[in-house]
Design a protein around this motif. Sequence first.
Motif, PDB file in Angstrom:
ATOM      1  N   MET A 297      29.879  23.852  18.518  1.00 21.04           N
ATOM      2  CA  MET A 297      29.198  23.941  19.817  1.00 21.04           C
ATOM      3  C   MET A 297      28.715  22.552  20.229  1.00 21.04           C
ATOM      4  O   MET A 297      27.946  21.927  19.502  1.00 21.04           O
ATOM      5  N   LYS A 298      29.187  22.066  21.365  1.00 19.76           N
ATOM      6  CA  LYS A 298      28.783  20.736  21.842  1.00 19.76           C
ATOM      7  C   LYS A 298      27.460  20.876  22.598  1.00 19.76           C
ATOM      8  O   LYS A 298      27.358  21.676  23.525  1.00 19.76           O
ATOM      9  N   LEU A 299      26.477  20.123  22.153  1.00 16.90           N
ATOM     10  CA  LEU A 299      25.154  20.240  22.768  1.00 16.90           C
ATOM     11  C   LEU A 299      24.889  19.077  23.717  1.00 16.90           C
ATOM     12  O   LEU A 299      25.196  17.921  23.389  1.00 16.90           O
TER      13      LEU A 299
ATOM     14  N   MET B 180      22.405  27.705  14.906  1.00 17.08           N
ATOM     15  CA  MET B 180      21.851  26.603  15.709  1.00 17.08           C
ATOM     16  C   MET B 180      21.595  25.374  14.822  1.00 17.08           C
ATOM     17  O   MET B 180      21.741  24.235  15.270  1.00 17.08           O
ATOM     18  N   ALA B 181      21.255  25.613  13.555  1.00 20.16           N
ATOM     19  CA  ALA B 181      21.108  24.481  12.621  1.00 20.16           C
ATOM     20  C   ALA B 181      22.467  23.812  12.397  1.00 20.16           C
ATOM     21  O   ALA B 181      22.574  22.576  12.363  1.00 20.16           O
ATOM     22  N   ASP B 182      23.492  24.639  12.280  1.00 18.08           N
ATOM     23  CA  ASP B 182      24.845  24.076  12.099  1.00 18.08           C
ATOM     24  C   ASP B 182      25.271  23.280  13.334  1.00 18.08           C
ATOM     25  O   ASP B 182      25.970  22.268  13.216  1.00 18.08           O
ATOM     26  N   ASP B 183      24.847  23.726  14.516  1.00 19.23           N
ATOM     27  CA  ASP B 183      25.147  22.971  15.745  1.00 19.23           C
ATOM     28  C   ASP B 183      24.544  21.564  15.675  1.00 19.23           C
ATOM     29  O   ASP B 183      25.124  20.595  16.181  1.00 19.23           O
TER      30      ASP B 183
ATOM     31  N   ASP C 284      27.423  14.815  13.280  1.00 21.55           N
ATOM     32  CA  ASP C 284      28.796  14.426  12.911  1.00 21.55           C
ATOM     33  C   ASP C 284      29.507  13.804  14.110  1.00 21.55           C
ATOM     34  O   ASP C 284      30.175  12.778  13.985  1.00 21.55           O
ATOM     35  N   ALA C 285      29.355  14.432  15.267  1.00 24.48           N
ATOM     36  CA  ALA C 285      30.053  13.948  16.474  1.00 24.48           C
ATOM     37  C   ALA C 285      29.581  12.544  16.841  1.00 24.48           C
ATOM     38  O   ALA C 285      30.327  11.753  17.404  1.00 24.48           O
ATOM     39  N   LYS C 286      28.333  12.236  16.507  1.00 19.60           N
ATOM     40  CA  LYS C 286      27.801  10.911  16.812  1.00 19.60           C
ATOM     41  C   LYS C 286      28.025   9.926  15.660  1.00 19.60           C
ATOM     42  O   LYS C 286      27.552   8.796  15.701  1.00 19.60           O
TER      43      LYS C 286
END
Length: 259
Positions: free
Chosen positions: A1-3, A64-67, A73-75
């Motif tokens: 999920m991209k936040l 939501m913690a995994d998000d 990771d994405a950053k």
Amino acid sequence: MKLACDDHGDGPVVVLLHGFPLDRSMWAAQLADLADSYRVLVPDLAGFGESAAPAAGVLSIDGMADDVVELLDAKGIAGPVVVGGLSMGGYIALSLAVRHPGRLRGLLLINTRAAADSPEGAAQRLANAGALEAGGPTAPIIDGMKPKLFGASSLQTRPELVPPIEAMMRRVPAATMAGALRGMAARADRTGELPGIAVPTLVIAGTEDRIIPIAEAASFSRRLPYGEFEPIDGAGHLTPIEAPDRVNARIRRFLASLD
Ligand code: MLT
């Protein structure tokens, strides 16, 4: 999920997770203060603010913690960071601490609890979620929470704090509210896991919190091996908004102790 996420400043990373039913703008005072010394990441959790909702109806606390891990990771942030959360954000921060301990070097638990819902509390949440899913309005949930969010002192001396928070709550889609209510109702009791949390943890609580009694916060903080407890006099459930200067100064002291 991209936040959706504010990402300001340079330095050690601090991630702040908002409460229910709010969004990342609740951390404006912390972002403004801390970003001169830290890289502060402030995401909207799935379905809140500018973040899209997942396909699944339930917004689980662990999901939501995994998000948040996915966001790091994405950053490209692989090293351990400080994660903090207010209330529901605190449930998520605790899930992260227990399930992804290698990602953490410090924990901030603000106006939150380690215990799960009581059976009555969970049943009420599920009833509220069902009403929303049946097409009901979010107003009754907001109206139920509104009088409990701020401490009596803040309501008396700074009533101007209330309308922006009410507007924030009104922006949350009904499906998000229902999903988060189901997620919170199903969350694990983390009390027994507190002694295993191996990072410094600052627990902040408002003396006038009507949602999570300060005695409960004080009590769970004593189970943390590296826990510190900070009561904020005259503030309720939203200490970062009601007493930003004192909360920011205390967070800074905590963060400095980690460096
Ligand atoms: C919050 O502020 O996030 C909520 O009060 C959490 C809850 O309802 O347990």
